[in-house]
Design a protein around this motif. Structure first.
Motif, PDB file in Angstrom:
ATOM      1  N   LEU A 129       0.840  -1.196   0.000  1.00  0.00           N
ATOM      2  CA  LEU A 129       0.000   0.000   0.000  1.00  0.00           C
ATOM      3  C   LEU A 129       0.878   1.251   0.000  1.00  0.00           C
ATOM      4  O   LEU A 129       0.698   2.161  -0.812  1.00  0.00           O
ATOM      5  N   ARG A 130       1.829   1.292   0.909  1.00  0.00           N
ATOM      6  CA  ARG A 130       2.652   2.500   1.061  1.00  0.00           C
ATOM      7  C   ARG A 130       3.539   2.742  -0.161  1.00  0.00           C
ATOM      8  O   ARG A 130       3.653   3.870  -0.646  1.00  0.00           O
ATOM      9  N   GLU A 131       4.146   1.672  -0.661  1.00  0.00           N
ATOM     10  CA  GLU A 131       5.148   1.857  -1.708  1.00  0.00           C
ATOM     11  C   GLU A 131       4.542   2.042  -3.101  1.00  0.00           C
ATOM     12  O   GLU A 131       5.131   2.701  -3.946  1.00  0.00           O
ATOM     13  N   GLY A 132       3.401   1.405  -3.337  1.00  0.00           N
ATOM     14  CA  GLY A 132       2.882   1.458  -4.706  1.00  0.00           C
ATOM     15  C   GLY A 132       1.493   2.028  -4.854  1.00  0.00           C
ATOM     16  O   GLY A 132       1.249   2.938  -5.657  1.00  0.00           O
ATOM     17  N   VAL A 133       0.586   1.499  -4.079  1.00  0.00           N
ATOM     18  CA  VAL A 133      -0.821   1.775  -4.320  1.00  0.00           C
ATOM     19  C   VAL A 133      -1.234   3.170  -3.861  1.00  0.00           C
ATOM     20  O   VAL A 133      -1.883   3.909  -4.610  1.00  0.00           O
ATOM     21  N   ALA A 134      -0.855   3.539  -2.647  1.00  0.00           N
ATOM     22  CA  ALA A 134      -1.314   4.840  -2.114  1.00  0.00           C
ATOM     23  C   ALA A 134      -0.847   6.017  -2.980  1.00  0.00           C
ATOM     24  O   ALA A 134      -1.647   6.916  -3.283  1.00  0.00           O
ATOM     25  N   PRO A 135       0.410   6.049  -3.417  1.00  0.00           N
ATOM     26  CA  PRO A 135       0.815   7.146  -4.304  1.00  0.00           C
ATOM     27  C   PRO A 135       0.038   7.156  -5.622  1.00  0.00           C
ATOM     28  O   PRO A 135      -0.265   8.229  -6.162  1.00  0.00           O
ATOM     29  N   GLU A 136      -0.320   5.975  -6.141  1.00  0.00           N
ATOM     30  CA  GLU A 136      -1.137   5.920  -7.368  1.00  0.00           C
ATOM     31  C   GLU A 136      -2.524   6.509  -7.113  1.00  0.00           C
ATOM     32  O   GLU A 136      -3.051   7.248  -7.950  1.00  0.00           O
ATOM     33  N   TRP A 137      -3.101   6.178  -5.972  1.00  0.00           N
ATOM     34  CA  TRP A 137      -4.426   6.713  -5.650  1.00  0.00           C
ATOM     35  C   TRP A 137      -4.356   8.237  -5.516  1.00  0.00           C
ATOM     36  O   TRP A 137      -5.268   8.952  -5.944  1.00  0.00           O
ATOM     37  N   ALA A 138      -3.286   8.713  -4.910  1.00  0.00           N
ATOM     38  CA  ALA A 138      -3.139  10.164  -4.743  1.00  0.00           C
ATOM     39  C   ALA A 138      -3.081  10.850  -6.102  1.00  0.00           C
ATOM     40  O   ALA A 138      -3.654  11.928  -6.304  1.00  0.00           O
ATOM     41  N   GLU A 139      -2.410  10.211  -7.059  1.00  0.00           N
ATOM     42  CA  GLU A 139      -2.317  10.795  -8.409  1.00  0.00           C
ATOM     43  C   GLU A 139      -3.678  10.823  -9.096  1.00  0.00           C
ATOM     44  O   GLU A 139      -4.000  11.760  -9.831  1.00  0.00           O
ATOM     45  N   ILE A 140      -4.472   9.786  -8.864  1.00  0.00           N
ATOM     46  CA  ILE A 140      -5.835   9.768  -9.428  1.00  0.00           C
ATOM     47  C   ILE A 140      -6.618  10.965  -8.908  1.00  0.00           C
ATOM     48  O   ILE A 140      -7.272  11.689  -9.665  1.00  0.00           O
ATOM     49  N   LEU A 141      -6.537  11.200  -7.613  1.00  0.00           N
ATOM     50  CA  LEU A 141      -7.293  12.317  -7.008  1.00  0.00           C
ATOM     51  C   LEU A 141      -6.794  13.660  -7.535  1.00  0.00           C
ATOM     52  O   LEU A 141      -7.575  14.585  -7.765  1.00  0.00           O
ATOM     53  N   ARG A 142      -5.486  13.743  -7.742  1.00  0.00           N
ATOM     54  CA  ARG A 142      -4.940  14.999  -8.259  1.00  0.00           C
ATOM     55  C   ARG A 142      -5.414  15.237  -9.693  1.00  0.00           C
ATOM     56  O   ARG A 142      -5.810  16.345 -10.058  1.00  0.00           O
ATOM     57  N   ALA A 143      -5.409  14.147 -10.489  1.00  0.00           N
ATOM     58  CA  ALA A 143      -5.881  14.274 -11.877  1.00  0.00           C
ATOM     59  C   ALA A 143      -7.359  14.660 -11.924  1.00  0.00           C
ATOM     60  O   ALA A 143      -7.798  15.325 -12.870  1.00  0.00           O
ATOM     61  N   GLU A 144      -8.095  14.245 -10.922  1.00  0.00           N
ATOM     62  CA  GLU A 144      -9.529  14.560 -10.876  1.00  0.00           C
ATOM     63  C   GLU A 144      -9.798  15.923 -10.226  1.00  0.00           C
ATOM     64  O   GLU A 144     -10.954  16.287 -10.020  1.00  0.00           O
ATOM     65  N   GLN A 145      -8.733  16.626  -9.905  1.00  0.00           N
ATOM     66  CA  GLN A 145      -8.819  17.993  -9.369  1.00  0.00           C
ATOM     67  C   GLN A 145      -9.650  18.070  -8.083  1.00  0.00           C
ATOM     68  O   GLN A 145     -10.483  18.959  -7.908  1.00  0.00           O
ATOM     69  N   VAL A 146      -9.370  17.108  -7.223  1.00  0.00           N
ATOM     70  CA  VAL A 146      -9.997  17.108  -5.899  1.00  0.00           C
ATOM     71  C   VAL A 146      -9.256  18.118  -5.020  1.00  0.00           C
ATOM     72  O   VAL A 146      -8.032  18.237  -5.072  1.00  0.00           O
ATOM     73  N   ASP A 147     -10.014  18.864  -4.214  1.00  0.00           N
ATOM     74  CA  ASP A 147      -9.402  19.911  -3.376  1.00  0.00           C
ATOM     75  C   ASP A 147      -9.119  19.453  -1.954  1.00  0.00           C
ATOM     76  O   ASP A 147      -8.296  20.059  -1.253  1.00  0.00           O
ATOM     77  N   ALA A 148      -9.822  18.435  -1.483  1.00  0.00           N
ATOM     78  CA  ALA A 148      -9.621  17.935  -0.115  1.00  0.00           C
ATOM     79  C   ALA A 148     -10.210  16.537  -0.034  1.00  0.00           C
ATOM     80  O   ALA A 148     -11.089  16.171  -0.829  1.00  0.00           O
ATOM     81  N   VAL A 149      -9.708  15.755   0.920  1.00  0.00           N
ATOM     82  CA  VAL A 149     -10.175  14.371   1.053  1.00  0.00           C
ATOM     83  C   VAL A 149     -10.525  14.062   2.500  1.00  0.00           C
ATOM     84  O   VAL A 149      -9.743  14.343   3.417  1.00  0.00           O
ATOM     85  N   LEU A 150     -11.716  13.487   2.689  1.00  0.00           N
ATOM     86  CA  LEU A 150     -12.116  12.950   3.985  1.00  0.00           C
ATOM     87  C   LEU A 150     -11.793  11.458   3.980  1.00  0.00           C
ATOM     88  O   LEU A 150     -12.247  10.729   3.083  1.00  0.00           O
ATOM     89  N   LEU A 151     -11.001  11.033   4.950  1.00  0.00           N
ATOM     90  CA  LEU A 151     -10.607   9.635   5.028  1.00  0.00           C
ATOM     91  C   LEU A 151     -11.229   8.987   6.248  1.00  0.00           C
ATOM     92  O   LEU A 151     -11.276   9.579   7.327  1.00  0.00           O
TER      93      LEU A 151
END
Lengths: 233, 91
Positions: A208-230
């Motif tokens: 999760l830390r090394e591969g998946v989470a950074p990929e998910w973060a990039e998806i959110l950035r590409a979708e122009q999300v301004d904030a995330v509730l986790l």
């Protein structure tokens, strides 16, 4: 009647953790010492006796919550597998009232017809997910897209690491779509991002830390999300 | 821990986050260095509150989102009210 089996307090407590008495609300018993297990049950039964007279079960609920907290926090002793000294932090780029807010939870929700099929299994049951939780912990997680207008009747939840009963009866306990939409109507946030996401938090932390989470973060950035509730479960 | 890793990755990508953690995992945000967290005194699996308690879910989300606009390096707060089981008959 089967022959009575002599069982140690340790064995008894551990049986609630994916054992013969598996109960994910009570699996914390494994993290208590035998003396603490005794204290937990002694207190529980005292509260139960009082409840016989006044019917107020709130003290039973509080007792369980307090011992859950104690079990997971009292014996850390520097055993934390993942501890970090730094705090990555981004600032809001616009007021919350104009912001697009996304939701990600580790609840294990998915939409009917889009089962992530963990471990390659079609239609895995909750019981199988609990039984195979050790295998989940070695795999990378899958992110399930959940359109925020999904009818509740089309939501499914399956997760081998926590009691899903509450989430089955009301997804909002850990997938708070209704609250986010209410706050959009109210104007506290600009908009709820069109797609919420969920994954099974019982997963390989390194993958999760090394591969998946950074990929998910990039998806959110590409979708122009301004904030995330986790929402961890 | 899973969400701690996701939260750190999203912050590192430049998007602010807030997490809602139950008290059993209330130690995680400080330990893992997440930017913003709200700790709720709720049982495991129900970080927003009891099923059916829409009023509590809304209060928790409102409190959590308000932390996004705090101008501090790390903010970890506790939700002030205790857990309340929700009976459908009391709606």
């Amino acid at each position: 009647m089967a022959e009575p089996t002599l069982e140690t307090v340790r064995e008894f407590a551990d049986s609630f953790f994916y054992g013969s008495r598996s109960n994910l609300d009570m699996k914390f018993l494994r993290d208590l010492s035998p003396t603490e297990v005794g204290d937990f049950f002694e207190g529980l039964l005292q509260h139960l006796a009082t409840t016989l007279d006044d019917g107020d079960a709130g003290r039973l609920v509080d007792h369980v919550i307090e011992w859950q907290r104690h079990a997971y926090t009292a014996h850390l002793d520097g055993k934390a597998a993942f501890a970090y000294d730094d705090v990555p932090r981004a600032a809001m780029s616009k007021p919350l009232s104009n912001a697009r807010v996304a939701l990600i939870t580790s609840s294990g929700h998915f939409v009917d017809g889009a089962d992530p099929q963990p471990l390659g299994v079609v239609d895995m049951t909750q019981e199988e997910a609990e039984r195979r939780v050790g295998e989940f912990l070695r795999e990378a997680p899958t992110l399930s897209d959940i359109p925020v207008d999904t009818p509740p009747s089309h939501l499914r939840v399956r997760h081998g690491g926590y009691p899903v009963t509450a989430a089955k009866s009301d997804h909002n306990v850990n997938l708070p779509l209704d609250a986010l939409q209410a706050l959009q109507r109210e104007g506290m946030i600009g908009e709820v991002h069109h797609t919420a996401r969920s994954f099974v938090g019982a997963t390989s932390q390194l993958r999760l830390r090394e591969g998946v989470a950074p990929e998910w973060a990039e998806i959110l950035r590409a979708e122009q999300v301004d904030a995330v509730l986790l929402v961890p479960v | 821990m899973s969400v701690g890793h996701v939260q750190r990755a999203i912050e590192s990508a430049g998007i602010p986050t807030v997490g809602v953690y139950v008290s059993a995992f209330g130690h995680v945000p400080a330990q893992m260095g997440v930017a913003r967290a709200l700790i709720t005194p709720h049982p495991m699996g129900r970080p927003m509150g009891a099923p059916g308690d829409a009023e509590r879910h809304l209060a928790v989300v409102r409190h959590a989102l308000s932390l996004l606009e705090r101008d501090t390096d790390q903010v970890i707060e506790s939700f002030p009210d205790g857990y309340r089981p929700h009976s459908p008959t009391t709606v």
